[in-house]
Design a protein around this motif. Structure first.
Motif: not given
Ligand code: PEP
Ligand code: MN
Length: 268
Positions: A236-242
């Protein structure tokens, strides 16, 4: 009612969702420190990242080895996070435990009995992944190889098994969670990244895992997944992870705090 001391100042128990996150592999200081800072700001306390990578093809990136362990230690220093990383071989237990708070046994080594026995005779917690060709009973027996040596600080991780289904990389066996929890008093986590194989499937699998009663998640996240050296499609990228982090935390609280029975009672 398990409680495992990861470090003197960090315990995991049933009271709080256990969240382990980080890239599939340690690739550089910049990549890992950026990820660790992002995760620790969100509240994630345990950082993952492979330095010794069990890759299907010998042509693929095998990990940075000890240089990767040093990068993990530096990220831990800068953020206060605890570290989990894989130990592939009995010979490497010494070096990996010099840097890592938790020792990970990967799916391919889940029945490496000499490795399990040796990990049972040392003190650091062991994160044991289910072999993708193993039954729950075989998985429990693997944990018994560790506990027999005296180490009962074991974290069990369901990460998908191989079935006839090919639309996902592996089939996440959510049934395993309540079954394992009836048999042993260890934390049971879900790794939704490896069975998904594709990033858009990670969140549905994670939520299914929490719905099955798991104690938390282990998720792959990377600052720029498209350039990752391993498991590019599923990180995941950071946005998806958050988004995943917040959604799964609220589902976990719902599961633990407000059972349907309690809600029904309140309504009556
Ligand atoms: C990992 O988590 O780094 C990994 C290699 O996963 P698995 O052993 O479950 O394939
Ligand atoms: Mn991976």
């Amino acid at each position: 009612m398990f409680e495992i001391a990861i470090r003197d100042d960090l315990k995991i128990s049933q009271d709080e969702m256990i969240f382990i996150a980080g890239p599939c592999a340690v690739e550089s200081e910049e990549q890992l420190v950026e990820t660790a800072k992002f995760l620790s700001r969100l509240g994630v306390k345990i950082l993952r990242g492979g330095a010794y990578k069990p890759r299907t093809s010998p042509d693929n990136f095998q990990g940075l080895g000890e240089a990767g362990l040093k990068i993990l230690a530096s990220a831990a220093d800068q953020t206060g996070m605890a570290i989990v990383t894989e130990v592939m071989d009995t010979e490497n237990i010494g070096i990996v435990s010099r840097y890592s708070d938790i020792l990970q046994v990967g799916s391919r080594n889940s029945q490496n009995f000499p490795l399990l026995k040796k990990l049972g005779r040392q003190k650091k917690p062991v994160l044991l992944k289910r072999g993708f060709g193993n039954t729950v009973d075989e998985f429990i027996n693997s944990s018994r190889y560790i506990s027999r040596g005296g180490n009962r600080n074991i974290i069990m991780v369901e990460r998908g098994i191989r079935t006839f289904e090919t639309s996902t990389r592996f089939t996440l066996d959510v049934s395993a969670v309540p079954v394992i929890k009836e048999m042993v008093d260890y934390p049971v986590l879900i790794d939704p990244s490896h069975p998904a194989g594709k990033r858009q499937l990670v969140q549905p699998l994670a939520l299914a895992g929490i719905g099955s009663g798991s104690d938390g998640l282990m998720v792959e996240v990377h600052p720029s997944p498209e350039s990752a050296l391993s498991d590019r499609e599923q990180q995941l990228d950071f946005q998806q992870f958050e988004k995943l982090y917040r959604t799964s935390q609220s589902m976990f609280s719902f599961m633990r705090g407000q059972t349907f029975l309690e809600m029904e009672k309140r309504e009556r």
